[in-house]
Design an enzyme around this catalytic site. Structure first.
Site, PDB file in Angstrom:
ATOM      1  N   ALA A   1       4.852   1.707  -2.681  1.00 28.99           N
ATOM      2  CA  ALA A   1       3.524   2.457  -2.260  1.00 28.99           C
ATOM      3  C   ALA A   1       2.769   2.992  -3.192  1.00 28.99           C
ATOM      4  CB  ALA A   1       3.934   3.570  -1.427  1.00 28.99           C
ATOM      5  N   HIS A   2       1.196   2.971  -3.184  1.00 27.51           N
ATOM      6  CA  HIS A   2       0.439   3.672  -4.127  1.00 27.51           C
ATOM      7  C   HIS A   2       0.762   5.035  -4.097  1.00 27.51           C
ATOM      8  CE1 HIS A   2      -3.194   5.109  -5.878  1.00 27.51           C
ATOM      9  NE2 HIS A   2      -3.453   4.035  -6.332  1.00 27.51           N
ATOM     10  N   PRO A   3       0.681   5.612  -5.282  1.00 30.11           N
ATOM     11  CA  PRO A   3       1.220   7.050  -5.525  1.00 30.11           C
ATOM     12  C   PRO A   3       0.251   8.186  -4.992  1.00 30.11           C
ATOM     13  CG  PRO A   3       0.154   6.111  -7.567  1.00 30.11           C
ATOM     14  CD  PRO A   3       0.405   5.075  -6.700  1.00 30.11           C
TER      15      PRO A   3
END
Length: 402
Positions: A229-231
């Protein structure tokens, strides 16, 4: 003429990173002449398994099409003389050797400027020609460890992992190619060449980009995220469907609204837990569970059809075979074919660098020393007698190496 048809590069290169960089220069028309050390059997990439026979491998083919090869021992006095004559007729000397080796081989600008004041000496090494690790060997895996990449790759509860492709090597090759072209441009403008000291370490550190900025400026601690996942952007990750995985990305609010409508749960757009980027970030786990429940009811291709119709960024999680079979791969001319005397028709991926129409007249990678005679004749005027003398003097390696 191809864009770089007036550039000649002498490449003391090996394996992946260096040849990958010059591959794209050759793709654009540069004359890339591989100077291969006969005592080492040439570029070590020639022997990489599993598809290797004799001095040919499909690994080598992947990095060296459209180039030419000279077998030359630059540590031999006669071989060195030939190399220096070639420098007089070249725009750049390009290498990917350990950081202290260019000095030992005498292939830096200060070593060659008396031969050609405009020569550009581009070195791509693991750690650069300066600094405390300049004498250490550096490979992609090593650099991914040093630069923190492996702390960001993989599942939070799993071991550190490297990226699938050797992205430090390949990014370093792109950086070296860009540096070399900038150097040649300046040398032609100002009449003076220079060194380009490029390193895989610098490349890997620079590619940390915003997580590094967040850490340096705001004391942020980057880490691995669940399902890649994107942070900070939510949702922006892999999700399980009924029969596999797909990627869904909502980097803009409009995509979030389109997504929930396409999934048949428009009420989530008005849920105060998910109304904004900040809200969705704070309630990431809850949202992931809700989306999993919906996405798990249908197959990947069914969802992709719905999401593409709604113009939501999405993709299947392809394997390599599926990626090669994607209709867009062929439509973008990303597969090229050459004919090889050992392997027959070799299909491989093309360069993504586009300057005008993509070239279609590709040459297979050269066999070791294949172009020695032709190039030394056409560039330096060496006749058969001169070549025989150089051969006897060991310029092209010993008889057993030839």
């Amino acid at each position: 003429m191809k864009p770089l048809a007036d550039i000649r590069i002498l490449a003391l290169e090996q394996y992946g990173a260096g040849p990958f960089g010059s591959l794209h220069l050759a793709h654009l028309g540069a004359e890339v002449i591989k100077i291969e050390d006969p005592s080492a059997g040439g570029d070590i990439g020639r022997y990489v398994l599993p598809y290797a026979e004799g001095q040919d491998s499909l690994f080598f083919e992947s990095f060296n099409r459209d180039k030419r090869s000279i077998s030359l021992d630059v540590s031999n006095p006669s071989g060195r003389k030939v190399f220096e004559e070639l420098v007089r007729h070249a725009d750049a000397v390009y290498s990917n050797l350990r950081g202290d080796v260019p000095a030992k081989l005498g292939i830096r600008y200060d070593d060659l400027k008396h031969l050609n004041p405009k020569i550009v000496c581009c070195s791509l090494s693991g750690f650069g020609m300066t600094g405390p690790r300049a004498t250490e060997p550096g490979y992609d895996y090593v650099l991914q460890g040093y630069a923190g990449w492996m702390s960001l790759t993989g599942s939070p509860d799993g071991p550190p992992e490297k990226t699938g492709p050797s992205l430090v090597d390949y990014s370093g090759g792109f950086v070296a190619a860009l540096s070399l072209l900038a150097g040649v441009h300046q040398a032609r403008r100002d009449g003076v060449g220079m060194d380009c000291d490029v390193s895989l370490y610098d490349t890997a550190i620079s590619l940390l980009t915003y997580p590094a900025t967040w850490h340096l400026t705001a004391d942020y601690t980057p880490g691995r995220t669940r399902r890649s996942a994107h942070p900070s952007l939510v949702p922006f990750q892999a999700f399980p469907a009924k029969d596999g995985w797909l990627i869904i990305a909502c980097p803009k609010e409009k995509f979030w609204h389109r997504l929930v409508a396409a999934l048949g749960v428009p009420e989530l757009a008005d849920d105060p837990r998910f109304a904004t980027f900040t809200d969705r970030h704070e309630h990431r786990a809850e949202l992931e569970d809700l989306l999993d429940a919906v996405l798990g009811t249908r197959a990947v291709e069914e969802w992709l059809t719905e999401l593409r119709a709604a113009t939501v960024p999405c993709a299947p999680v392809n394997d390599v075979a599926q990626a090669m079979a994607e209709e867009h791969t062929r439509a973008r001319d990303l597969i090229v074919a050459t004919e090889h005397p050992r392997f027959g028709t070799v299909e491989q991926v093309s360069s993504p660098v586009r300057v005008g129409p993509p070239p279609r007249d590709h040459r297979r990678a050269p066999q070791l020393g294949e172009d020695t005679g032709d190039l030394l004749d056409s560039l330096l005027g060496y006749d058969e007698a001169a070549l025989a003398r150089l051969r006897a003097e060991g310029a092209f390696g010993t008889s057993s190496e030839n």
